[in-house]
Design an enzyme around this catalytic site. Structure first.
Site, PDB file in Angstrom:
ATOM      1  N   ALA A 240       6.060  -7.183  -8.244  1.00 56.30           N
ATOM      2  CA  ALA A 240       5.648  -8.010  -9.385  1.00 56.30           C
ATOM      3  C   ALA A 240       4.692  -9.131  -8.968  1.00 56.30           C
ATOM      4  CB  ALA A 240       6.870  -8.613 -10.068  1.00 56.30           C
ATOM      5  N   ASP A 241       4.444  -9.264  -7.668  1.00 56.05           N
ATOM      6  CA  ASP A 241       3.610 -10.363  -7.183  1.00 56.05           C
ATOM      7  C   ASP A 241       2.129 -10.071  -7.443  1.00 56.05           C
ATOM      8  OD1 ASP A 241       3.775 -12.885  -5.164  1.00 56.05           O
ATOM      9  OD2 ASP A 241       1.962 -11.715  -4.794  1.00 56.05           O
ATOM     10  N   ILE A 242       1.465 -10.992  -8.130  1.00 59.40           N
ATOM     11  CA  ILE A 242       0.063 -10.798  -8.507  1.00 59.40           C
ATOM     12  C   ILE A 242      -0.830 -10.745  -7.275  1.00 59.40           C
ATOM     13  CG2 ILE A 242      -1.891 -11.858  -9.725  1.00 59.40           C
ATOM     14  CD1 ILE A 242       0.139 -12.946 -11.745  1.00 59.40           C
TER      15      ILE A 242
END
Length: 286
Positions: A240-242
């Site tokens: 989920a880390d951009i």
């Protein structure tokens, strides 16, 4: 003053460059040192860690630690900088993968930790859902306002201090109401002994997840990053880390950011060192 030799490769200059992104860290790139704030038996201790070797023959000078705290402080510093983790096998693993170029460019970068689990979790909460520049600004305001200094080195406010804060006091620093509540809640949990390093490091990833997810404001992304940068666990990949999404988009020259399924497909080739894949992907776009 002690000189410690560790097994190479270990690139402390790349460690310092990443530490220097945070304005709360006292880093001197030219003299190759960082001053590390530690709480030993509730006593603030400042250790200076200076590189005096090379990437292939790493040596470090540790100074500034008062006599009663030297052994505990040195053990904690070794944990923070992951001096007991051999990076050569990890490097050899990744140069046979799609991450070969990134690992060559950033050879010897360890998965070093935040200075203590409490400040690690606090920082993660403050950094949620804001851009990186403002995240550092917000964290610095928080620490300067409610923390303290020793020898010019900032310390995060003690849990007991944070537990007594009000939402209004944090709102004055531009915290959202909800984030203020989360930070105060973390402070209360830490004050009650919920984030003891010696206890946490002996727990499994799953046990830590079950423990931390009960705290308001803590979700899967927060736990994964805490496991990596609070405890140095080697096999986490926060899809989920951009930042990781953008790094993969750049690496594979994708028209859009990859889907969760695509990221899992890439990641299966990087186990059991997913945390290192994550770290080096972040480095590739910093």
């Amino acid at each position: 003053m002690d000189i410690l030799t560790v097994e190479g490769p270990y690139n402390f200059d790349l460690v310092l460059s990443r530490l220097a992104l945070d304005p709360l860290h006292v880093v001197d790139m030219e003299k190759r040192f960082v001053k590390v704030p530690l709480l030993i038996d509730k006593t603030p201790v400042v250790a200076e860690v200076q590189a005096v070797g090379t990437t292939d023959e790493p040596k470090f000078k540790i100074s500034g630690i008062e006599e009663p705290y030297q052994k505990q402080a040195q053990q904690r510093i070794a944990d923070i900088f992951q001096w007991n983790t051999k990076l050569a096998p990890i490097h050899d693993f990744f140069i046979k993968t799609d991450l070969k170029e990134i690992f060559t460019d950033h050879r010897g970068t360890p998965l070093f930790l935040e200075f203590d689990p409490y400040s690690s979790l606090m920082k993660l909460i403050i950094h949620q859902q804001v851009n990186l520049k403002f995240a550092y600004t917000l964290t610095e305001r928080f620490v300067r306002k409610f923390g303290f200094e020793k020898d010019g080195v900032p310390f995060y406010p003690l849990p007991e201090t944070v537990a007594q804060l009000t939402v209004e006091e944090l709102r004055e620093l531009q915290f959202s109401g909800r984030k203020a509540e989360y930070v105060i809640g973390i402070g209360k949990a830490a004050a009650e002994g919920y984030l003891q390093y010696e206890e946490l490091k002996n727990m499994s990833d799953e046990e830590i997840y079950d423990t931390l997810i009960k705290l308001r404001g803590v979700g899967p992304w927060t736990v994964q990053n805490f496991l990596m940068f609070g405890l140095g666990r080697p096999n986490l990949f926060p899809t989920a880390d951009i930042g990781i999404q953008n790094a993969l988009k750049k690496l594979y020259d994708l028209p859009v950011k990859p889907t969760q399924e695509e990221m899992q497909t890439y990641a299966q080739h990087w186990e059991p060192y997913l945390s290192y894949a994550s770290l080096y992907l972040w480095r590739s776009i910093e």
